[in-house]
Motif scaffolding. Structure first.
Motif, PDB file in Angstrom:
ATOM      1  N   ILE A 130       6.244   6.620  10.148  1.00  0.00           N
ATOM      2  CA  ILE A 130       5.299   5.805   9.375  1.00  0.00           C
ATOM      3  C   ILE A 130       3.973   5.766  10.129  1.00  0.00           C
ATOM      4  N   PRO A 131       2.875   5.492   9.443  1.00  0.00           N
ATOM      5  CA  PRO A 131       1.606   5.296  10.155  1.00  0.00           C
ATOM      6  C   PRO A 131       1.690   4.064  11.065  1.00  0.00           C
ATOM      7  N   ALA A 132       0.911   4.057  12.117  1.00  0.00           N
ATOM      8  CA  ALA A 132       0.849   2.879  12.987  1.00  0.00           C
ATOM      9  C   ALA A 132       0.344   1.692  12.176  1.00  0.00           C
ATOM     10  N   ALA A 133       1.068   0.577  12.264  1.00  0.00           N
ATOM     11  CA  ALA A 133       0.737  -0.620  11.480  1.00  0.00           C
ATOM     12  C   ALA A 133       0.240  -1.709  12.420  1.00  0.00           C
ATOM     13  N   LEU A 134      -1.000  -2.140  12.216  1.00  0.00           N
ATOM     14  CA  LEU A 134      -1.588  -3.190  13.042  1.00  0.00           C
ATOM     15  C   LEU A 134      -1.071  -4.544  12.583  1.00  0.00           C
ATOM     16  N   GLU A 135      -0.589  -5.341  13.535  1.00  0.00           N
ATOM     17  CA  GLU A 135      -0.051  -6.661  13.228  1.00  0.00           C
ATOM     18  C   GLU A 135      -1.160  -7.712  13.257  1.00  0.00           C
ATOM     19  N   PRO A 136      -0.867  -8.931  12.775  1.00  0.00           N
ATOM     20  CA  PRO A 136      -1.873  -9.994  12.831  1.00  0.00           C
ATOM     21  C   PRO A 136      -2.259 -10.296  14.278  1.00  0.00           C
TER      22      PRO A 136
ATOM     23  N   GLU B  90       4.318 -12.716   9.906  1.00  0.00           N
ATOM     24  CA  GLU B  90       4.079 -11.471   9.174  1.00  0.00           C
ATOM     25  C   GLU B  90       5.377 -11.081   8.480  1.00  0.00           C
ATOM     26  N   ALA B  91       5.277 -10.608   7.258  1.00  0.00           N
ATOM     27  CA  ALA B  91       6.388  -9.969   6.566  1.00  0.00           C
ATOM     28  C   ALA B  91       5.771  -8.802   5.803  1.00  0.00           C
ATOM     29  N   MET B  92       6.015  -7.590   6.275  1.00  0.00           N
ATOM     30  CA  MET B  92       5.261  -6.431   5.806  1.00  0.00           C
ATOM     31  C   MET B  92       6.190  -5.242   5.606  1.00  0.00           C
ATOM     32  N   ARG B  93       5.986  -4.535   4.497  1.00  0.00           N
ATOM     33  CA  ARG B  93       6.673  -3.269   4.257  1.00  0.00           C
ATOM     34  C   ARG B  93       5.670  -2.140   4.481  1.00  0.00           C
ATOM     35  N   VAL B  94       6.043  -1.174   5.331  1.00  0.00           N
ATOM     36  CA  VAL B  94       5.173  -0.051   5.659  1.00  0.00           C
ATOM     37  C   VAL B  94       5.789   1.224   5.089  1.00  0.00           C
ATOM     38  N   TRP B  95       4.984   1.949   4.302  1.00  0.00           N
ATOM     39  CA  TRP B  95       5.458   3.171   3.660  1.00  0.00           C
ATOM     40  C   TRP B  95       5.053   4.392   4.481  1.00  0.00           C
ATOM     41  N   PRO B  96       5.832   5.465   4.442  1.00  0.00           N
ATOM     42  CA  PRO B  96       5.462   6.682   5.185  1.00  0.00           C
ATOM     43  C   PRO B  96       4.158   7.308   4.704  1.00  0.00           C
ATOM     44  N   ASP B  97       3.836   7.138   3.434  1.00  0.00           N
ATOM     45  CA  ASP B  97       2.630   7.721   2.849  1.00  0.00           C
ATOM     46  C   ASP B  97       1.408   6.920   3.283  1.00  0.00           C
ATOM     47  N   GLU B  98       0.506   7.547   4.046  1.00  0.00           N
ATOM     48  CA  GLU B  98      -0.676   6.844   4.541  1.00  0.00           C
ATOM     49  C   GLU B  98      -1.590   6.391   3.421  1.00  0.00           C
ATOM     50  N   ALA B  99      -1.517   7.040   2.274  1.00  0.00           N
ATOM     51  CA  ALA B  99      -2.373   6.657   1.152  1.00  0.00           C
ATOM     52  C   ALA B  99      -1.870   5.398   0.455  1.00  0.00           C
ATOM     53  N   ARG B 100      -0.671   4.966   0.807  1.00  0.00           N
ATOM     54  CA  ARG B 100      -0.082   3.793   0.167  1.00  0.00           C
ATOM     55  C   ARG B 100      -0.265   2.585   1.084  1.00  0.00           C
ATOM     56  N   ASP B 101      -0.890   1.527   0.567  1.00  0.00           N
ATOM     57  CA  ASP B 101      -1.170   0.353   1.384  1.00  0.00           C
ATOM     58  C   ASP B 101       0.120  -0.338   1.823  1.00  0.00           C
ATOM     59  N   ASN B 102       0.067  -0.931   3.019  1.00  0.00           N
ATOM     60  CA  ASN B 102       1.184  -1.760   3.451  1.00  0.00           C
ATOM     61  C   ASN B 102       1.355  -2.925   2.482  1.00  0.00           C
ATOM     62  N   GLU B 103       2.603  -3.314   2.236  1.00  0.00           N
ATOM     63  CA  GLU B 103       2.909  -4.326   1.230  1.00  0.00           C
ATOM     64  C   GLU B 103       3.246  -5.656   1.905  1.00  0.00           C
ATOM     65  N   TRP B 104       2.496  -6.702   1.576  1.00  0.00           N
ATOM     66  CA  TRP B 104       2.761  -8.036   2.090  1.00  0.00           C
ATOM     67  C   TRP B 104       3.904  -8.635   1.291  1.00  0.00           C
ATOM     68  N   LEU B 105       4.939  -9.137   1.965  1.00  0.00           N
ATOM     69  CA  LEU B 105       6.161  -9.590   1.304  1.00  0.00           C
ATOM     70  C   LEU B 105       6.254 -11.104   1.187  1.00  0.00           C
ATOM     71  N   GLY B 106       5.239 -11.829   1.607  1.00  0.00           N
ATOM     72  CA  GLY B 106       5.277 -13.282   1.499  1.00  0.00           C
ATOM     73  C   GLY B 106       5.587 -13.948   2.828  1.00  0.00           C
ATOM     74  N   ARG B 107       5.782 -15.241   2.792  1.00  0.00           N
ATOM     75  CA  ARG B 107       6.033 -16.019   4.007  1.00  0.00           C
ATOM     76  C   ARG B 107       7.482 -15.806   4.459  1.00  0.00           C
ATOM     77  N   PRO B 108       7.693 -15.357   5.689  1.00  0.00           N
ATOM     78  CA  PRO B 108       9.074 -15.202   6.173  1.00  0.00           C
ATOM     79  C   PRO B 108       9.678 -16.556   6.540  1.00  0.00           C
ATOM     80  N   GLU B 109      10.958 -16.705   6.297  1.00  0.00           N
ATOM     81  CA  GLU B 109      11.683 -17.918   6.637  1.00  0.00           C
ATOM     82  C   GLU B 109      12.913 -17.562   7.456  1.00  0.00           C
ATOM     83  N   HIS B 110      13.499 -18.559   8.111  1.00  0.00           N
ATOM     84  CA  HIS B 110      14.681 -18.313   8.930  1.00  0.00           C
ATOM     85  C   HIS B 110      15.644 -19.479   8.819  1.00  0.00           C
TER      86      HIS B 110
END
Length: 266
Positions: free
Chosen positions: A124-130, A231-251
């Motif tokens: 996957i492309p390198a994904a920068l975190e918050p 952070e709750a993020m889905r990262v796709w292998p395709d660099e042209a596809r934006d990372n997807e924010w999945l909402g507030r993570p809970e535990h």
């Protein structure tokens, strides 16, 4: 204190690359890797290397878990002027292709029963975190950046005389790179900060690699349960596809009664 990197137009401040923008002793610059076979959960390798410019030190380690055993190699040296030199004793990291392919080597030694020569290839492309920022007792204690990647491994691994062929079809892992200011392990001087300076009270960092994508979940809370970074993020292998924010993570954590030992988590 010039280094070969000073010949490149990469400066961020009016100083040689050797000097960082802050004199805080806790400034660091680190690599982290893990490596494991998907078909055999008995083997799990973690490797790390960190530079501490304002302490003049570079440290590294490798730890392999096999069954109930841990094999650990640790090394340290004085940090020289050339920060591109990422060799510490028998361990070295080579950037073969930035943000894509890195080689990690631990040469055989007499003090530990572990060696490897493995290459990480990102899926996957390198994904920068918050940005991670926290101020305690008026002083900045966290001011860091980090990116993550998942990928496959190729190469060889030897554990106590047993050789493993690292096949990218079955060996996976994730890595991250982080840098900035955070506590690096040395105790605070005596005084109020040494008593009241609570560090990360609660921290979840989960990177999950699937065949089609990667999911990253981060949660940090202070001693009162307030969120510091998430952070709750889905990262796709395709660099042209934006990372997807999945909402507030809970535990939901299950504790052993009357302790802080976690026996389960969701």
């Amino acid at each position: 204190m010039l280094s070969p990197m000073d010949d490149y137009p990469v400066h961020q401040i009016a100083e040689p690359i050797r000097h960082v923008a802050t004199s805080d002793r806790n400034f660091y610059d680190r690599y982290y890797f893990n490596c494991y076979p998907t078909e055999s959960p008995d083997v799990f390798l973690i490797v790390g290397l960190g530079q501490y410019p304002n302490l003049g030190v570079m440290d590294a380690f490798a730890v392999l878990r096999r069954g109930d055993d841990h094999i650990v190699a640790r090394m340290s040296k004085a940090l020289g002027a050339d920060r591109t030199d990422t060799t510490v004793g028998p361990l070295r990291i080579e950037v073969l292709e930035g943000l894509q392919k890195l080689r990690v080597v631990l040469e055989p030694g007499s003090e530990y029963d572990l060696s490897f020569d493995i290459t990480f290839d990102a899926t996957i492309p390198a994904a920068l975190e918050p940005k991670h920022f926290r101020r305690q007792l008026e002083r900045v204690t966290f001011d860091t950046s980090r990116f993550l990647q998942t990928g496959t491994w190729t190469g060889s691994l030897t554990v106590d005389g047993e050789d493993f062929a690292i096949d990218p079809k079955t060996w996976r892992g994730n890595r991250d790179r982080s840098w900035g200011v955070r506590p690096v392990g040395e105790a605070e001087p005596q005084g109020r900060r040494a008593v009241d300076g609570i560090q990360n009270f609660f921290w979840i960092y989960a990177v999950m690699q699937f065949d089609e994508f990667t999911i990253s979940v981060i949660m940090q809370e202070d001693e009162q349960g307030r969120r510091i970074v998430e952070e709750a993020m889905r990262v796709w292998p395709d660099e042209a596809r934006d990372n997807e924010w999945l909402g507030r993570p809970e535990h939901e954590l299950t504790f052993c009664p009357d302790t802080r030992d976690v026996t389960g988590a969701r």
